[in-house]
Motif scaffolding. Structure first.
Motif, short mmCIF file in Angstrom:
data_model
loop_
_atom_site.label_atom_id
_atom_site.label_comp_id
_atom_site.label_asym_id
_atom_site.label_seq_id
_atom_site.Cartn_x
_atom_site.Cartn_y
_atom_site.Cartn_z
N TYR A 15 -20.87 -70.92 17.53
CA TYR A 15 -20.45 -71.80 18.61
C TYR A 15 -21.51 -71.95 19.70
O TYR A 15 -21.79 -73.06 20.16
CB TYR A 15 -19.15 -71.29 19.22
CG TYR A 15 -17.97 -71.38 18.29
CD1 TYR A 15 -17.50 -72.62 17.86
CD2 TYR A 15 -17.31 -70.24 17.83
CE1 TYR A 15 -16.41 -72.72 17.00
CE2 TYR A 15 -16.23 -70.32 16.98
CZ TYR A 15 -15.78 -71.56 16.56
OH TYR A 15 -14.72 -71.65 15.71
N LEU A 38 -16.13 -72.01 24.53
CA LEU A 38 -17.03 -73.13 24.76
C LEU A 38 -16.34 -74.43 24.39
O LEU A 38 -15.42 -74.44 23.56
CB LEU A 38 -18.30 -72.95 23.92
CG LEU A 38 -19.16 -71.74 24.27
CD1 LEU A 38 -20.18 -71.48 23.17
CD2 LEU A 38 -19.86 -71.96 25.61
N ARG A 56 -18.09 -83.70 18.38
CA ARG A 56 -17.79 -83.77 19.82
C ARG A 56 -17.00 -85.03 20.15
O ARG A 56 -16.01 -84.99 20.89
CB ARG A 56 -19.09 -83.73 20.63
CG ARG A 56 -18.89 -83.97 22.13
CD ARG A 56 -20.19 -83.77 22.89
NE ARG A 56 -21.26 -84.61 22.39
CZ ARG A 56 -22.54 -84.49 22.74
NH1 ARG A 56 -22.90 -83.54 23.60
NH2 ARG A 56 -23.46 -85.29 22.24
N GLN A 66 -23.25 -75.48 20.67
CA GLN A 66 -23.09 -76.01 22.03
C GLN A 66 -24.45 -76.26 22.67
O GLN A 66 -24.65 -77.29 23.35
CB GLN A 66 -22.29 -75.02 22.88
CG GLN A 66 -21.89 -75.57 24.25
CD GLN A 66 -20.88 -76.69 24.13
OE1 GLN A 66 -19.80 -76.50 23.59
NE2 GLN A 66 -21.23 -77.87 24.64
N VAL A 100 -17.20 -76.72 22.41
CA VAL A 100 -17.26 -76.98 20.96
C VAL A 100 -16.18 -76.23 20.21
O VAL A 100 -15.72 -76.69 19.15
CB VAL A 100 -18.66 -76.65 20.40
CG1 VAL A 100 -18.92 -75.15 20.40
CG2 VAL A 100 -18.81 -77.21 18.98
#
Length: 478
Positions: free
Chosen positions: A174, A234, A194, A178, A236
């Protein structure tokens, strides 16, 4: 209910290790796999049942925590006109496990993978879950491939579920994804992840759905004292979760149309739950107006803010009462998952959750217009019972671990006083209830000599903090 994961920044201290083992003994958490199960796993790992369809041309990647090896899901997204095609490859446990074989029998006893700070107790032997069945980078694997058409608004409009060979190009994490997205260097597929993820998040908010971004909790030692820190997910992670939710909703739609399946369901929350959560918000200094819904409130929380992270952890009670509903020859009377405001099924984590093997088999059959296998029909009503029991054990395991850690955090402060808010009062005995501390993300039992002031600020003294018993207790001061 979403699980709270607790980690230690360094090795787990011995005092906690002993308590963790006590918890496993009390809850009868299974230990190593029996020899016959390991032998069976080694045998099928060498000769899985492979599908004819080859989709190794699709540039899948997996996105997981860095140390994960049980890789259930791989994703690839491409643009299709003004919409998208989402390809989601799910590890095909059914290519390795036969109904009634030693692996299947043991998996039905376990139900799901269990997590603790010092070890993981897997559903399937590592020879499969971290090896032959895992979607490891560079390896050709049998998978259940979901092909979902998504329009420009983020709504899924068509779905195909079939077995196929796939090949993950990379094992990503992740933080790395990100960073690439923020820097503008991510692949087109990840940029579309995204884009689709944000569209799905907006659709979720519009329908009043809740998907909790539960922060991980990490115990950090500093100057001889432990503190509890929250690691905010995060962005993502939320976008990646939306692809899993999209697939689960597509699976529910397939099964509802076919009038056979297993849904993840949740009744509406009781009215008094909001009152308790409002009191918790007050204890943490978070405003929640009467006009703001659960969904609006939760979507407005920032997991990077410690008080908000603690509030998100408290909001897991919204998922209390979730279960599994099987059906055949009709549809359930109450099919919806109330928190998501949609019909939903678990299909994306078969390496770690038993029910996903059943739902995957059902969806593959329904998508092809074929008969659902007889062994699925015969065992359909057994799986909700197995999974409900496994969920109870997983949540008891989680609660025990969190309680153990919280007791450890304040064990050196017995006799000290703290500010807090009374978040709940026992209806039968108004001198007993629950207090949430304002300076720590901790709740504990509290007693007083008169009725407790529900929802009000209170000064309390810590009277007990026992790591072995996993108990914390306070008494009202003044």
């Amino acid at each position: 209910m979403p699980l709270q994961r607790v980690h230690f920044a360094e090795d787990v201290p011995e005092v906690f290790r002993a308590s963790l083992q006590d918890i496993r003994t009390e809850l009868e958490v299974p230990a190593e796999f029996p020899a016959e199960v390991v032998a069976a796993a080694l045998e099928v790992a060498a000769q899985p049942r492979l599908p004819e369809l080859d989709r190794t041309d699709l540039e899948f990647v997996t996105i997981d925590p860095p140390d994960s090896m049980d890789l259930d899901q791989a994703v690839f997204i491409e643009r299709a006109g003004d919409g998208f095609t989402v390809y989601y490859a799910i590890a095909d446990v059914g290519a390795f496990v036969q109904p009634g074989d030693p692996i299947d029998v043991e998996a039905r006893k376990r139900g799901e993978t269990l997590y603790a700070p010092d070890k993981r107790t897997p559903l399937h032997p590592p020879e499969l879950s971290e090896g032959a069945a895992s979607l490891l980078a560079g390896e050709v694997r049998p998978a259940v491939l979901w092909t979902i058409t998504v329009d420009a608004t983020g709504e899924g409009t068509d779905v195909l579920c079939q077995r196929a060979l796939v090949k993950s190009r990379a094992k990503l994490n992740y933080a790395g994804v990100q960073e690439e997205l923020d820097a503008g260097t991510a692949s087109e597929s990840l940029q579309l992840l995204r884009e689709v993820g944000k569209l799905r998040e907006q659709r979720e908010l519009d329908r009043g759905g809740v998907n909790l971004p539960i922060p991980d909790q990490e115990v950090v030692a500093s100057d001889g004292e432990w503190t509890l820190e929250f690691r905010a997910p995060l962005p993502v992670e939320g976008w990646n979760a939306q692809i899993s939710l999209l697939t689960g909703m597509a699976a529910a739609h397939l099964m509802m149309q076919g009038e056979i399946g297993i849904l993840r369901t949740l009744p509406e929350s009781p009215d008094d739950l909001r009152r308790k959560l409002e009191n918790t918000a007050k204890a943490l200094g978070i405003s929640w107006s009467a006009e703001t819904s659960y969904a609006q409130f939760i979507h407005g929380l920032d997991p990077k803010v410690p008080a908000h992270a603690a509030m998100l952890a408290a909001c897991t009670v919204l998922f209390r009462g979730a279960g599994y509903t099987s059906f055949a020859g009709g549809v359930p009377e109450h099919p919806q998952h109330a928190a998501m405001k949609a019909e939903y099924a678990h299909v994306t984590a078969p390496l770690r959750r038993l029910v996903d093997r059943w739902t995957s088999e059902i969806c593959v059959a329904l998508s092809a217009g074929a008969e659902v296998p007889e062994w699925i029909r015969e065992s359909l009503d057994d799986i909700p019972k197995i999974m409900d029991e496994a969920d109870r054990k997983a949540h008891a395991y989680e609660r025990s671990i969190v309680s153990m850690v919280e007791a450890g955090l304040v064990a050196e402060h017995v006799g000290a006083t703290f500010d807090g808010v009374i978040t709940d009062v026992d209806e039968r005995e108004e001198t007993r209830g629950v207090v949430a501390l304002s300076t720590l993300a901790i709740e504990g039992r509290v007693t007083g000599t008169s009725p407790l002031p529900l929802g009000q600020q209170a000064r309390v003294k810590l009277t007990e903090a026992d790591i072995a018993k996993r108990t914390i207790a306070f008494e009202l001061v003044g």
